[in-house]
Design a protein around this motif. Sequence first.
Motif, PDB file in Angstrom:
ATOM      1  N   GLU A 172       0.823  -1.203   0.000  1.00 13.03           N
ATOM      2  CA  GLU A 172       0.000   0.000   0.000  1.00 13.03           C
ATOM      3  C   GLU A 172       0.860   1.256   0.000  1.00 13.03           C
ATOM      4  O   GLU A 172       0.363   2.345  -0.250  1.00 13.03           O
ATOM      5  CB  GLU A 172      -0.923   0.004   1.222  1.00 13.03           C
ATOM      6  CG  GLU A 172      -1.948  -1.105   1.195  1.00 13.03           C
ATOM      7  CD  GLU A 172      -2.815  -1.141   2.446  1.00 13.03           C
ATOM      8  OE1 GLU A 172      -2.591  -0.335   3.370  1.00 13.03           O
ATOM      9  OE2 GLU A 172      -3.713  -1.990   2.492  1.00 13.03           O
ATOM     10  N   VAL A 173       2.155   1.112   0.295  1.00  8.87           N
ATOM     11  CA  VAL A 173       3.077   2.242   0.401  1.00  8.87           C
ATOM     12  C   VAL A 173       3.934   2.328  -0.862  1.00  8.87           C
ATOM     13  O   VAL A 173       4.502   1.331  -1.314  1.00  8.87           O
ATOM     14  CB  VAL A 173       3.982   2.084   1.644  1.00  8.87           C
ATOM     15  CG1 VAL A 173       4.982   3.222   1.739  1.00  8.87           C
ATOM     16  CG2 VAL A 173       3.142   1.996   2.904  1.00  8.87           C
ATOM     17  N   GLU A 232       8.946   4.485  -3.449  1.00  4.36           N
ATOM     18  CA  GLU A 232       9.805   5.667  -3.546  1.00  4.36           C
ATOM     19  C   GLU A 232       9.725   6.526  -2.287  1.00  4.36           C
ATOM     20  O   GLU A 232      10.439   7.515  -2.166  1.00  4.36           O
ATOM     21  CB  GLU A 232       9.440   6.499  -4.766  1.00  4.36           C
ATOM     22  CG  GLU A 232       9.859   5.840  -6.068  1.00  4.36           C
ATOM     23  CD  GLU A 232       9.670   6.727  -7.267  1.00  4.36           C
ATOM     24  OE1 GLU A 232      10.479   7.667  -7.438  1.00  4.36           O
ATOM     25  OE2 GLU A 232       8.710   6.487  -8.016  1.00  4.36           O
ATOM     26  N   LYS A 233       8.854   6.158  -1.362  1.00  4.96           N
ATOM     27  CA  LYS A 233       8.709   6.892  -0.110  1.00  4.96           C
ATOM     28  C   LYS A 233       8.876   5.931   1.066  1.00  4.96           C
ATOM     29  O   LYS A 233       7.951   5.726   1.840  1.00  4.96           O
ATOM     30  CB  LYS A 233       7.340   7.564  -0.061  1.00  4.96           C
ATOM     31  CG  LYS A 233       7.156   8.570  -1.173  1.00  4.96           C
ATOM     32  CD  LYS A 233       5.772   9.130  -1.211  1.00  4.96           C
ATOM     33  CE  LYS A 233       5.684  10.073  -2.396  1.00  4.96           C
ATOM     34  NZ  LYS A 233       4.377  10.218  -2.918  1.00  4.96           N
ATOM     35  N   PRO A 234      10.067   5.321   1.191  1.00  2.82           N
ATOM     36  CA  PRO A 234      10.259   4.331   2.261  1.00  2.82           C
ATOM     37  C   PRO A 234      10.219   4.986   3.643  1.00  2.82           C
ATOM     38  O   PRO A 234      10.533   6.160   3.796  1.00  2.82           O
ATOM     39  CB  PRO A 234      11.638   3.750   1.974  1.00  2.82           C
ATOM     40  CG  PRO A 234      12.348   4.826   1.226  1.00  2.82           C
ATOM     41  CD  PRO A 234      11.282   5.556   0.444  1.00  2.82           C
ATOM     42  N   MET A 235       9.815   4.193   4.596  1.00  3.78           N
ATOM     43  CA  MET A 235       9.808   4.633   5.986  1.00  3.78           C
ATOM     44  C   MET A 235      10.942   3.904   6.695  1.00  3.78           C
ATOM     45  O   MET A 235      10.958   2.680   6.733  1.00  3.78           O
ATOM     46  CB  MET A 235       8.474   4.290   6.628  1.00  3.78           C
ATOM     47  CG  MET A 235       7.323   4.997   6.008  1.00  3.78           C
ATOM     48  SD  MET A 235       5.814   4.477   6.826  1.00  3.78           S
ATOM     49  CE  MET A 235       4.627   4.862   5.565  1.00  3.78           C
ATOM     50  N   ASN A 277      -5.112   0.330  -8.619  1.00  2.00           N
ATOM     51  CA  ASN A 277      -6.134   0.223  -7.563  1.00  2.00           C
ATOM     52  C   ASN A 277      -5.584   0.545  -6.172  1.00  2.00           C
ATOM     53  O   ASN A 277      -5.798  -0.198  -5.218  1.00  2.00           O
ATOM     54  CB  ASN A 277      -6.782  -1.169  -7.551  1.00  2.00           C
ATOM     55  CG  ASN A 277      -7.712  -1.366  -8.722  1.00  2.00           C
ATOM     56  OD1 ASN A 277      -8.109  -0.421  -9.392  1.00  2.00           O
ATOM     57  ND2 ASN A 277      -8.060  -2.614  -8.984  1.00  2.00           N
ATOM     58  N   ASN A 278      -4.855   1.647  -6.062  1.00  2.00           N
ATOM     59  CA  ASN A 278      -4.294   2.117  -4.787  1.00  2.00           C
ATOM     60  C   ASN A 278      -3.268   1.166  -4.175  1.00  2.00           C
ATOM     61  O   ASN A 278      -3.013   1.215  -2.976  1.00  2.00           O
ATOM     62  CB  ASN A 278      -5.397   2.424  -3.769  1.00  2.00           C
ATOM     63  CG  ASN A 278      -6.291   3.537  -4.254  1.00  2.00           C
ATOM     64  OD1 ASN A 278      -5.819   4.547  -4.775  1.00  2.00           O
ATOM     65  ND2 ASN A 278      -7.594   3.354  -4.103  1.00  2.00           N
ATOM     66  N   LEU A 279      -2.699   0.283  -4.980  1.00  2.00           N
ATOM     67  CA  LEU A 279      -1.629  -0.603  -4.534  1.00  2.00           C
ATOM     68  C   LEU A 279      -0.417  -0.399  -5.442  1.00  2.00           C
ATOM     69  O   LEU A 279      -0.547   0.051  -6.582  1.00  2.00           O
ATOM     70  CB  LEU A 279      -2.068  -2.072  -4.582  1.00  2.00           C
ATOM     71  CG  LEU A 279      -3.170  -2.484  -3.619  1.00  2.00           C
ATOM     72  CD1 LEU A 279      -3.626  -3.909  -3.905  1.00  2.00           C
ATOM     73  CD2 LEU A 279      -2.720  -2.344  -2.169  1.00  2.00           C
ATOM     74  N   TYR A 280       0.750  -0.767  -4.924  1.00  2.00           N
ATOM     75  CA  TYR A 280       1.988  -0.672  -5.683  1.00  2.00           C
ATOM     76  C   TYR A 280       2.520  -2.080  -5.900  1.00  2.00           C
ATOM     77  O   TYR A 280       2.871  -2.776  -4.948  1.00  2.00           O
ATOM     78  CB  TYR A 280       3.012   0.185  -4.930  1.00  2.00           C
ATOM     79  CG  TYR A 280       2.555   1.609  -4.804  1.00  2.00           C
ATOM     80  CD1 TYR A 280       2.834   2.540  -5.798  1.00  2.00           C
ATOM     81  CD2 TYR A 280       1.811   2.016  -3.698  1.00  2.00           C
ATOM     82  CE1 TYR A 280       2.395   3.848  -5.692  1.00  2.00           C
ATOM     83  CE2 TYR A 280       1.366   3.319  -3.588  1.00  2.00           C
ATOM     84  CZ  TYR A 280       1.661   4.231  -4.583  1.00  2.00           C
ATOM     85  OH  TYR A 280       1.213   5.523  -4.479  1.00  2.00           O
ATOM     86  N   TYR A 281       2.553  -2.488  -7.158  1.00  2.00           N
ATOM     87  CA  TYR A 281       3.047  -3.804  -7.551  1.00  2.00           C
ATOM     88  C   TYR A 281       4.506  -3.598  -7.966  1.00  2.00           C
ATOM     89  O   TYR A 281       4.787  -2.948  -8.969  1.00  2.00           O
ATOM     90  CB  TYR A 281       2.233  -4.354  -8.713  1.00  2.00           C
ATOM     91  CG  TYR A 281       0.790  -4.621  -8.347  1.00  2.00           C
ATOM     92  CD1 TYR A 281       0.345  -5.918  -8.142  1.00  2.00           C
ATOM     93  CD2 TYR A 281      -0.128  -3.575  -8.207  1.00  2.00           C
ATOM     94  CE1 TYR A 281      -0.977  -6.173  -7.804  1.00  2.00           C
ATOM     95  CE2 TYR A 281      -1.453  -3.824  -7.871  1.00  2.00           C
ATOM     96  CZ  TYR A 281      -1.866  -5.122  -7.672  1.00  2.00           C
ATOM     97  OH  TYR A 281      -3.174  -5.370  -7.334  1.00  2.00           O
TER      98      TYR A 281
END
Length: 184
Positions: free
Chosen positions: A87-88, A91-94, A139-143
């Motif tokens: 879901e994240v 390119e914007k890792p936490m 669909n709001n997911l990152y594959y």
Amino acid sequence: MNIFKRLSFLIVLMCAACNLSQQTDATVTSTAAPAPVDTPAAELNLTTYTNTAYGYTIQYPVGLELEGSADSQFVWLDRQIYIVVNEVDPEKPMGDGPVIDIAQDTMIGTNTARYLGGYIGAVGGNTPQRYDSFVIAHNNLYYQFIAYELKRDDVQPIDRTMAAVPAAEAELLQQIVTSVRFTS
């Protein structure tokens, strides 16, 4: 010494390109991946993996080991290509994440994607290595489809010199991402 070899190779390649462009008026363009081929999977000796939980399919060569089930959030192919759905945005890792050296939009197969290239360090017990990746937002997911320089169980010293992802794995990654179809 390794840097010197790479620079020498790049200089030779640039000189060859200059000579070629002087010999012909043709325009050469490159794409991130070859266009999908309409040949049936059976003729190319491919098999299909379908993920029912995240609604996608891929095709890959018969005989390669695939680790994961039809509802897995992540799948390993050939112990060197990692497929993960999150879901994240990668390119914007936490926290500690992979280093991204290159990030660019691309069209691969029938999907718009982001190409990411970079390396992972030794954080979390990883072996430092380079990676190539394609990320498709759907669909709001990152594959995310990632080819690593080394197979996942290939342990190397932390101070090793990283190299590029092997050409065969980079080609396999492009073939897989080109075949992605969404079922939901």
